[in-house]
Design a protein around this motif. Structure first.
Motif, PDB file in Angstrom:
ATOM      1  N   LEU A   1      43.420  16.406  96.626  1.00  0.00           N
ATOM      2  CA  LEU A   1      42.703  17.559  97.393  1.00  0.00           C
ATOM      3  C   LEU A   1      41.937  16.823  98.482  1.00  0.00           C
ATOM      4  CD1 LEU A   1      41.570  20.406  97.669  1.00  0.00           C
ATOM      5  CD2 LEU A   1      39.597  19.822  96.006  1.00  0.00           C
ATOM      6  N   ASP A   2      41.900  17.557  99.775  1.00  0.00           N
ATOM      7  CA  ASP A   2      41.071  16.789 100.763  1.00  0.00           C
ATOM      8  C   ASP A   2      39.624  17.366 100.917  1.00  0.00           C
ATOM      9  OD1 ASP A   2      39.914  15.687 103.444  1.00  0.00           O
ATOM     10  OD2 ASP A   2      41.789  15.816 104.078  1.00  0.00           O
ATOM     11  N   GLU A   3      38.959  16.838  99.871  1.00  0.00           N
ATOM     12  CA  GLU A   3      37.556  17.750  99.721  1.00  0.00           C
ATOM     13  C   GLU A   3      36.822  17.675 101.266  1.00  0.00           C
ATOM     14  OE1 GLU A   3      35.240  15.741  96.663  1.00  0.00           O
ATOM     15  OE2 GLU A   3      36.980  15.870  95.333  1.00  0.00           O
ATOM     16  N   GLU A   4      36.884  16.656 101.976  1.00  0.00           N
ATOM     17  CA  GLU A   4      36.223  16.841 103.126  1.00  0.00           C
ATOM     18  C   GLU A   4      36.701  17.807 104.326  1.00  0.00           C
ATOM     19  OE1 GLU A   4      34.941  13.684 107.246  1.00  0.00           O
ATOM     20  OE2 GLU A   4      36.017  13.015 105.207  1.00  0.00           O
TER      21      GLU A   4
ATOM     22  N   LYS B   1      42.240  19.361  89.807  1.00  0.00           N
ATOM     23  CA  LYS B   1      42.058  18.125  88.652  1.00  0.00           C
ATOM     24  C   LYS B   1      42.856  18.928  87.238  1.00  0.00           C
ATOM     25  CE  LYS B   1      38.478  15.857  85.691  1.00  0.00           C
ATOM     26  NZ  LYS B   1      37.002  15.723  85.594  1.00  0.00           N
TER      27      LYS B   1
ATOM     28  N   VAL C   1      34.910  26.178  96.912  1.00  0.00           N
ATOM     29  CA  VAL C   1      35.196  24.743  97.050  1.00  0.00           C
ATOM     30  C   VAL C   1      35.100  24.050  95.582  1.00  0.00           C
ATOM     31  CG1 VAL C   1      34.198  22.491  97.739  1.00  0.00           C
ATOM     32  CG2 VAL C   1      34.119  24.681  99.304  1.00  0.00           C
ATOM     33  N   HIS C   2      34.403  24.465  94.835  1.00  0.00           N
ATOM     34  CA  HIS C   2      34.271  23.998  93.525  1.00  0.00           C
ATOM     35  C   HIS C   2      35.493  24.156  92.479  1.00  0.00           C
ATOM     36  CE1 HIS C   2      30.111  22.593  94.246  1.00  0.00           C
ATOM     37  NE2 HIS C   2      29.905  23.809  94.391  1.00  0.00           N
TER      38      HIS C   2
ATOM     39  N   ILE D   1      44.795  20.972 103.051  1.00  0.00           N
ATOM     40  CA  ILE D   1      43.998  20.851 101.916  1.00  0.00           C
ATOM     41  C   ILE D   1      44.499  20.264 100.848  1.00  0.00           C
ATOM     42  CG2 ILE D   1      42.580  22.261 100.777  1.00  0.00           C
ATOM     43  CD1 ILE D   1      41.678  22.347 103.372  1.00  0.00           C
TER      44      ILE D   1
ATOM     45  N   PHE E   1      38.540  24.877  93.933  1.00  0.00           N
ATOM     46  CA  PHE E   1      39.421  24.220  94.326  1.00  0.00           C
ATOM     47  C   PHE E   1      39.455  22.909  93.644  1.00  0.00           C
ATOM     48  CE2 PHE E   1      40.517  26.581  98.035  1.00  0.00           C
ATOM     49  CZ  PHE E   1      41.951  26.294  98.256  1.00  0.00           C
ATOM     50  N   LYS E   2      38.246  22.051  93.477  1.00  0.00           N
ATOM     51  CA  LYS E   2      38.342  20.725  92.833  1.00  0.00           C
ATOM     52  C   LYS E   2      38.518  20.797  91.378  1.00  0.00           C
ATOM     53  CE  LYS E   2      34.597  19.374  96.013  1.00  0.00           C
ATOM     54  NZ  LYS E   2      33.103  18.857  95.936  1.00  0.00           N
TER      55      LYS E   2
ATOM     56  N   LEU F   1      38.068  20.540 103.144  1.00  0.00           N
ATOM     57  CA  LEU F   1      38.113  21.766 102.687  1.00  0.00           C
ATOM     58  C   LEU F   1      36.514  22.115 102.911  1.00  0.00           C
ATOM     59  CD1 LEU F   1      38.998  24.185 100.710  1.00  0.00           C
ATOM     60  CD2 LEU F   1      38.080  22.663  98.963  1.00  0.00           C
ATOM     61  N   GLU F   2      35.582  21.392 102.829  1.00  0.00           N
ATOM     62  CA  GLU F   2      34.439  21.643 102.820  1.00  0.00           C
ATOM     63  C   GLU F   2      33.921  21.822 104.318  1.00  0.00           C
ATOM     64  OE1 GLU F   2      32.348  18.132 101.280  1.00  0.00           O
ATOM     65  OE2 GLU F   2      32.704  18.711  99.077  1.00  0.00           O
TER      66      GLU F   2
END
Length: 564
Positions: A27-30, A320, A312-313, A16, A315-316, A32-33
């Motif tokens: 962060l690998d957002e895809e 950051k 998810v939010h 992740i 994490f982002k 994670l989501e």
């Protein structure tokens, strides 16, 4: 109560947070989501279990037993058969990647792709997320890398397992303080403790005669390590207060050594038959103590329960913050000491420069010609830099080079202040503002009289208005300088005077001065041609000397004027 799930659903570890070669985390957002935004998961409140600690201390090995418990409990509903979840003696361990050896195996932060579902006693449906993290203090990671991973896992987890070997030592607490403080800075102060449960897990505990294996012995050791007394140094007291203020719940569990087959056999694959019975016994106690349905701790931030889609939010946002420029750079003890040592050398050398310049152009010294001031500046700057270089410093020449550059910049800033202070002593410059406005008033007076003489009264009235305004500004400037009030307005008037001087008065003056100088030069040349040395006496005529003296006087006066 456990929810019976499809036992055929086989998960896998998914990176992740990715560690890149330049010591940045992405962060690998895809990915994670794809895990947290599934339809049957996204609207459930989450329990986040994470393990962190030094590398090669068995974190991933432990997490695979956690997985075995989760699958048995939440897939096969073996919750009432506590001893059976651990499996058969000949079954290899699988799940998160782990191996023996001295080099690290896990990098970044991994999330198990299968989110386990449970229903609490009050009927609330929750999702359980498992995280495995990169080990700290390996040969490839910086202090910031370690702090970032630990801070992220602590910020995002509701249960943080702090994996240690042998004992809870003072340096373990210091590292915990550094990492949690790094994470705490990323949070806004909500008035509550920023983190939830911290579970110390002491592996290979070798003193069961002092404190027995398990939670009771762990509590005894933890209370002893976190005890605050008047005999302790204030630094140690502050450390313990900080840790207690960061977590709402702190526990400790003492684990025995898993056996020599685990530690020394390169072919060990996790079979229970190779693990000491005492270790298996404590595993059966430890993991349900943290993850049985009635022990789950929901993830909360600011007192609010967090759903999977909301995680998810977070994490982002946290990645950051922890990888951006908002947080200070966490440093090792050596870097911190070397930095303080070099900053002390910078301050000492800078003080030498200031002291020498103060004796030359300080507040009680008279005005110094700008060229002479520049010479003194460069001379004293070289002396200060030589002192910085000569001082013994930690970190070596390469480390100190940046601080030498800082010293040079600081000295240049100081020089600008000394230069400004010196210029303020220049009588001619301080008199420029009144001279400019007085000159404007005088010129306007004569021009107004000229227009009045020719009967152009409307223009004369306008010029009189300008003359009156100039005199009014001059009076206002005098009052500001005398009283010391409205200094900003006084500076604005000075700036206006400088603009008029540079763009109007000075060019006009130079034109007239140049014409006068040319006329004087021509006159001197003519006289020199017509009045040569007397053929009788052999003495140069005084008519030659005087014009030349007048010409030299004009040139010298012009040079002095340009300097001021």
């Amino acid at each position: 109560m456990a929810e019976v799930q499809d036992a055929t659903n086989v998960g896998k570890p998914v990176p992740i947070v990715l560690a890149e070669e330049d010591h940045q985390f992405v962060l690998d957002e895809e990915a994670l989501e794809s895990i947290l935004l599934k339809d049957d998961i996204k609207d459930r409140n989450v329990v986040v279990v994470s393990v962190a600690g030094s590398y090669r201390k068995g974190k991933s090995f432990l997490m695979d037993f956690v997985l075995r418990y989760m699958k048995a409990t939440y897939h096969l509903n073996l919750i009432n058969e506590d001893a059976h979840w651990i499996g058969s003696d000949d079954k290899p361990l699988d799940g998160f990647s782990w191996r023996g050896g001295s080099d690290r195996d896990t990098t970044g932060i991994l999330m198990w792709s299968e989110v386990f579902k449970a229903t609490l006693n009050d009927g609330e449906k929750v999702a359980i997320v498992l995280l495995d993290t990169q080990g700290t203090f390996d040969s490839e990671s910086t202090v910031k890398d370690c702090a970032t991973v630990f801070a992220l896992s602590t910020l995002l987890s509701s249960i943080q397992i702090y994996n240690l070997k042998f004992n809870i030592q003072e340096d373990d607490l210091q590292h915990l303080q550094l990492f949690t403080e790094y994470g705490r800075l990323a949070l806004e102060d909500s008035g509550t403790k920023p983190f939830q449960k911290l579970q110390f897990l002491v592996r290979d505990w070798s003193f069961p005669y002092e404190a027995e294996y398990g939670a009771e012995g762990g509590k005894k050791i933890l209370d002893k390590r976190l005890q605050i007394s008047d005999k302790q140094h204030p630094e140690h007291q502050s450390l313990r207060k900080h840790i207690k203020s960061c977590f709402s719940d702190i526990g400790c569990y003492l684990m025995p050594h898993p056996g020599l087959n685990v530690a020394t056999n390169p072919n060990f694959d996790g079979k229970l038959s190779d693990i000491e019975p005492e270790f298996k016994k404590n595993l059966i106690t430890l993991i349900p103590m943290l993850l049985s349905p009635n022990q789950l701790i929901l993830k909360e931030i600011g007192g609010q329960k967090i759903k999977a889609k909301e995680l998810v939010h977070y994490f982002k946002a946290y990645i950051k913050l922890c990888t951006g420029a908002e947080l200070p750079e966490p440093k090792s003890m050596f870097d911190t000491t070397a930095e303080a040592n070099n900053l002390s050398a910078v301050a000492s050398a800078r003080e030498v420069y200031r002291s020498m310049m103060d004796t030359i152009c300080g507040g009680n010294r008279p005005y110094l010609n700008s060229n002479s001031l520049d010479v003194e500046h460069f001379k004293n700057k070289d002396i200060a830099i030589e002192q910085f270089i000569a001082k013994r410093k930690m970190g070596g020449d390469e480390f100190s080079e940046s601080y030498k550059f800082k010293l040079e910049n600081d000295i240049d800033e100081d020089f600008l202040k000394f230069k400004s202070q010196n210029e303020s002593k220049n009588v001619f410059k301080s008199a420029r503002t009144p001279a400019v406005f007085f000159s404007v008033a005088v010129v306007c007076y004569f021009i107004s009289g000229l227009f009045n003489f020719f009967g152009i009264y409307s223009v004369a009235s306008g010029i009189n208005l300008i003359m009156g305004l100039a005199l009014l500004i001059l009076i206002l400037w005098s009052y500001i300088r005398y009283s010391g009030v409205h200094s900003e307005l006084g500076s604005t008037i000075d700036d206006a005077a400088n603009i008029m001087w540079d763009n109007f008065l000075k060019p006009t003056y130079e034109i007239f001065l140049q014409k006068g100088l040319e006329q004087a030069t021509n006159q001197a040349i003519n006289i020199a041609v017509n009045n040569t040395t007397s053929p009788i006496t052999g003495v140069q005529s005084p008519f030659v000397k005087r014009p030349m003296q007048r010409m030299n006087s004009h040139i010298e006066m012009n040079d002095r004027f340009k300097q001021t």
